[in-house]
Every structure is written in structure tokens, then in C-alpha cells.
Enzyme design. Structure first.
Site, short mmCIF file in Angstrom:
data_model
loop_
_atom_site.label_atom_id
_atom_site.label_comp_id
_atom_site.label_asym_id
_atom_site.label_seq_id
_atom_site.Cartn_x
_atom_site.Cartn_y
_atom_site.Cartn_z
N GLU A 197 0.85 -1.21 0.00
CA GLU A 197 0.00 0.00 0.00
C GLU A 197 0.88 1.26 0.00
O GLU A 197 0.75 2.13 0.85
CB GLU A 197 -0.99 -0.02 1.17
CG GLU A 197 -2.00 -1.15 1.04
CD GLU A 197 -3.24 -1.04 1.93
OE1 GLU A 197 -3.30 -0.16 2.79
OE2 GLU A 197 -4.16 -1.86 1.72
N GLU A 320 -4.95 -8.69 -0.54
CA GLU A 320 -5.77 -8.42 0.66
C GLU A 320 -7.22 -8.29 0.22
O GLU A 320 -7.53 -7.47 -0.66
CB GLU A 320 -5.33 -7.13 1.36
CG GLU A 320 -3.99 -7.26 2.05
CD GLU A 320 -3.59 -6.03 2.87
OE1 GLU A 320 -4.49 -5.29 3.34
OE2 GLU A 320 -2.38 -5.83 3.02
O1 AHR Z 1 -5.24 -6.09 6.69
C1 AHR Z 1 -5.17 -4.95 7.47
C2 AHR Z 1 -4.52 -3.77 6.77
O2 AHR Z 1 -5.29 -3.39 5.67
C3 AHR Z 1 -3.16 -4.02 6.16
O3 AHR Z 1 -2.14 -3.89 7.08
C4 AHR Z 1 -3.06 -2.95 5.12
O4 AHR Z 1 -2.25 -3.32 4.04
C5 AHR Z 1 -4.51 -2.72 4.72
O5 AHR Z 1 -4.83 -1.39 4.73
#
Ligand code: AHR
Length: 516
Positions: A197, A320
């Protein structure tokens, strides 16, 4: 007035029960004459971050814990994950990854530094779970490893040395250090990502800046020839296609994959995301309308990738995804601990169906997260452990791993609520290496069963066996006292009359059928 109200109330009850009793109709045709892409088992990957009770307590309890463990890793969790099979595991972050310095997590545990986990709750991390413990964990559960490198607060040198520490097969000082710390042979490193991110917690970068950084960092991921990890670029936030455009334009030839993150927030707002249980029906509906956006997101990113990479060499990884609710009342805001209900299992199923359709580009996904965090497979409380409904959805879809996607045509009634609607019945199909078909059917309508006509051209006479996952309420959960409230049970064996089958698919359910 009172009598009028009572009459209206009774009338509304009659009409509700009529609606509830009336089955909705759907027809699902499995295009056995066509075949799609192979569904990479990596699509069923997971993510474990140093966050809340995800690693510490959830996976790692330490060798001296009264909780039965293998070299510090809790046995109950190991057994559950081994049974499920975890094709690939991403670690150590997430946002945590861009503040993680790998040297903190090697060597004698009592001499490792203690650092503040500034992103997740400000708690201290004693680094007792580091590279050796992660690799041991992955080996014990049979997962390929996906290590996420630190760009935000790291350096090219730190990243390069971590890769060397893990993979060097010679006598370099770092290889010797690894040996001194107890690991002789290099580990196989399957995937390595350059930051996480980077548009947000990983550094708030602009895509042009990160594209250059990516090129620079990726240059120094050097390993022996037979141990080359796939190089992964930190990708877009949900629907932000500009990020993908710039990264593909500037750096596609230096990467094997680019990621994208997309979470399902029932209310669509970070401040009040919605509760994991006791939610109104409007949030059951919005959870699914928002989950279905995954399809459009993947389509739009893929279109851009197709322009720069028409051969589809570069993969799109959803590293994710999952539901993200308000934390459970009374728990640390920074720990992201949430309950997991039947709704989560159906969210997982809808996502799997979407991933299968995009299998040519989407070759890995990592649900967030494995234990005690967000849409978890497993919840623990001290020595207690349970498998969530999401765990069971993953287990039901096991036959799809490595199978070849078979397109389906679906004509279905809608599930409607006020001004919103979603197709009630969702489906996916695949053919495994032995030639057997596997079909998953989901009914998202929380009130009405679906009468599904399943057409299987050319498959007359073949029996289908399966398992069904449903529950009495949309927010049914497993608890430590009743861990099997939501779990799959056998579905009656079905025999086609000709090439058609009629299936009564209960309201709010997931059914996976396999040819035997
Ligand atoms: O999964 C939780 C968080 O969500 C992670 O650390 C981040 O990459 C995303 O914003």
C-alpha cells in the site's frame, strides 16, 4: 384505529410468509463444452500480519507456553490449517511490513529488540516471531511463502540482505549467520513484494514515484537461479486504475505481478463500517452488493494490464480482501478483531466465484487475515480455538484448487430489498485433473429457498454428492462453547434425469457438489 393497525399487521404477516414460502427460481447451465483457465491454488492463499492477536497468541505462543505447541507454534492452529491446506501465506504485513526490520527478528529470542507496533494498537512486539519462526510455520502447514519487503522505512540494502539471508546457498557471511541461527539450507522463497500500500500506509507515494522506487528495489532482489521469487509490485487501492496504469507503463517489465486490495465494508465508510453480527437486513444486502464490486475492479485493472501486457505474463494478485467490520465491542480498536458469521462464508464464496472467472490474470489472493484479525479462518481465546464459517467455505472449495474453470450461464431471480438488488443465485464450476466436475451454488436470499435447475450437457447419469453450509440466522456464528453451529453437512446425493437436475437450495446457503 387500533383494529385497523392490527389488521394491517396481520395482512403484512400473511404476505411475508407467502413471500418466504415461495421459492425463487434459477437455472444454471454448466458449459461443459467450454473450458476456461486453470484456477491457481494460490487463489486460496492467506495473509498473516503482526496485528492484534493474529500472530502472537493466534499462531505463536512460544515454546514455554502451557498451550500445546511445536517449537512455539500452537498445535491446534497448526492442525486446523494443515487440514485446510494453505497454498501460500503472506507475511509480515500489511502496513506493519513497511516498519519491519528483519534483523530484529533473528538470533536468540531473549536478545531480540522490542519495538512498538505503531500502526496496530501501539503495542510492543518482542520480535519472538521472525523469519525463522515464519518459515518454520509455513513448512509445517505446507504453504508457499510470500514475504513482503519494507520500502517505507527500509532501504535497498536492507531488502537485498534479507533476500540473501533467506536464499543464499554459499558461504556468504549472511548465509553463515542464517546457519548460526539454526537453518542450514536456504529456504525456498516463492514470492517477494516491494512494499505494501505504497499509496497509503507504505509511504503515501504517487504512482510515478513508486514506479521508480519499485524498479530500483526490484533490481536488487538477487537469489540463486533455482530460487527466484516472483517479484510483486505494490498495487492499487480498490478501483484506482490510474495506479495500475502508471505502474504497468513504467515498470511492467520488471515485475511478475502487481497487487490490488479491496475490502468489503457493509456501510462503505471507514468510520462506521457496520457490525459483524446483529446487523440489519440492509447490511446483509449491502455486504453483497459491495462484494460484487470485486468483479468490476478486477475487470477494470485487467483491461489496463491487457494494453501493456497482452500475453498476460504479469499476474494480478488480490493480496488483501475480505470483510472489514467495526471491532467487537470492548476490544482494542487497533487489533481488528471481528466475529465471523454465515454472511462471511457467503462473501468468501462470491469472491471465489469472481476469482475463478478472472483466473487467467488472478493467480493468487490472500484473505485478510488468517487468525483473530478481520475475516479470519480461525479464532482463539487463550487455549481455545474454533474454525469460523469462512474456514468452512475455504474447505468446501478445495476441489477447485488447480482445476480448470468451466464457464456457467445463470438465469436467476433477484434478491431485492428496498431499492437494492443482487442476483439471488451465484455459481461456479470447474473440472479437476481426473475429469470430475465440481459445482458451487450460493443462494444469497436470506428468506427464500431457490429451486435451481442445473443443466449439465453430456453428463447424464452421473451422480453428484456434496455438502451444504447454512444456518438458522444470517449472523449465525461458531462460539467456543458451540464451535459447530455453522459447519457443512452432507447434502443428499443427486442423480440427473437426463442432463438436468432440480435442486432445492435453502435460503442463505452455500452448496458444493462434486461428481463421484
Ligand atoms: O489487513 C489490514 C490492513 O489493511 C493491512 O495492514 C493494510 O495493508 C490494509 O490497509
Amino acid at each position: 384505529m387500533t383494529i385497523r393497525l392490527l389488521t394491517l399487521f396481520l395482512l403484512s404477516l400473511v404476505s411475508l410468509s407467502a413471500t418466504a414460502a415461495e421459492a425463487l427460481r434459477a437455472s444454471v447451465t454448466v458449459r461443459t463444452d467450454q473450458s476456461g483457465s486453470v484456477i491457481d491454488p494460490g487463489i486460496y492463499g492467506q495473509f498473516a500480519e503482526h496485528l492484534g492477536r493474529g500472530i502472537y497468541e493466534g499462531v505463536w505462543v512460544g515454546e514455554n507456553s502451557p498451550i500445546p505447541n511445536t517449537r512455539g507454534l500452537r498445535n491446534d492452529v497448526l492442525a486446523a490449517l494443515k487440514e485446510l491446506g494453505v497454498p501460500v501465506l503472506r507475511w509480515p504485513g500489511g502496513c506493519f511490513g513497511d516498519e519491519y526490520h528483519w534483523r530484529d527478528g533473528i538470533g536468540p529470542r531473549n536478545r531480540r529488540p522490542t519495538r512498538i507496533n505503531t500502526t496496530w494498537g501501539g503495542v510492543v512486539d518482542d520480535n519472538s516471531f521472525g523469519t525463522h519462526e515464519f518459515m518454520d510455520f509455513a513448512e509445517l502447514i505446507g504453504a508457499e511463502v510470500y514475504v513482503n519487503g519494507n520500502v517505507g522505512t527500509g532501504s535497498t540494502q536492507e531488502m537485498a540482505e534479507w533476500v540473501e539471508y533467506m536464499t543464499a546457498d554459499n558461504n556468504s557471511t549472511l548465509a553463515q549467520l542464517r546457519r548460526a541461527n539454526g537453518r542450514d539450507k536456504p529456504w525456498r522463497l516463492h514470492y517477494f513484494a516491494v512494499g505494501n500500500e505504497t499509496w497509503g500506509c507504505g509511504g503515501n507515494m504517487r504512482p510515478e514515484f513508486y514506479a521508480d522506487l519499485y524498479r530500483q528495489y526490484a533490481t536488487f532482489i538477487k537469489t540463486p537461479r533455482d530460487n527466484k521469487p516472483q517479484h510483486i509490485a505494490s498495487g492499487a487501492n480498490g478501483s484506482n486504475t490510474e495506479w495500475t496504469e502508471v505502474l504497468m507503463r513504467e515498470a511492467a517489465k520488471h515485475m511478475d505481478a502487481i497487487s490490488v486490495h479491496y475490502y468489503t465494508l457493509p456501510r462503505g465508510a471507514w468510520k462506521e463500517k457496520g457490525a459483524a453480527t446483529r446487523f440489519p437486513e440492509s447490511e446483509w444486502m449491502s455486504t453483497f452488493t459491495r462484494t460484487m464490486r470485486m468483479d468490476e475492479i478486477l475487470t477494470n485493472h485487467s483491461k489496463i494490464m491487457d494494453r501493456y501486457d497482452p500475453e498476460r505474463r504479469v499476474a494480478l494478485l488480490v493480496d488483501e480482501w475480505g470483510t472489514w467490520y467495526d471491532v467487537e465491542p470492548g476490544t482494542n480498536e487497533g487489533f481488528l478483531y471481528q466475529q465471523n458469521s454465515l454472511r462471511d462464508a457467503l462473501v468468501a464464496a462470491v469472491n471465489f466465484n469472481i476469482f475463478h472467472r478472472h483466473a487467467e490474470r488472478v493467480r493468487m489472493t490472500n484473505i485478510a487475515q488468517m487468525v483473530n484479525v478481520l475475516q479470519a479462518m480461525i479464532l482463539t481465546d487463550g487455549p481455545k480455538m474454533l474454525k469460523t464459517p469462512t474456514y468452512h467455505a475455504f474447505a468446501l472449495y478445495k476441489p477447485f484448487r488447480g482445476a480448470t474453470h468451466v464457464p456457467v450461464e445463470i438465469a436467476t431471480a433477484e434478491y431485492r430489498l428496498d431499492s437494492e438488488s443482487v442476483p439471488a443465485v451465484h455459481a461456479t464450476a470447474a473440472r479437476d485433473k481426473a475429469g470430475a466436475l465440481h459445482i458451487a451454488l450460493t443462494n444469497l436470499d436470506p428468506h427464500r429457498a431457490a429451486t435451481v435447475e442445473l443443466r449439465l450437457p453430456g453428463q447424464a447419469g452421473k451422480a453428484l454428492q456434496g455438502q451444504i453450509l447454512t444456518a438458522a440466522t444470517t449472523d449465525a456464528i461458531n462460539t467456543f462453547a458451540a464451535p459447530d453451529t455453522v459447519r457443512p453437512v452432507p447434502f443428499k446425493t443427486l442423480k440427473a434425469s437426463g442432463e438436468r437436475l432440480q435442486i432445492e437450495l435453502p435460503a442463505k446457503s452455500l452448496l458444493v457438489l462434486s461428481q463421484r
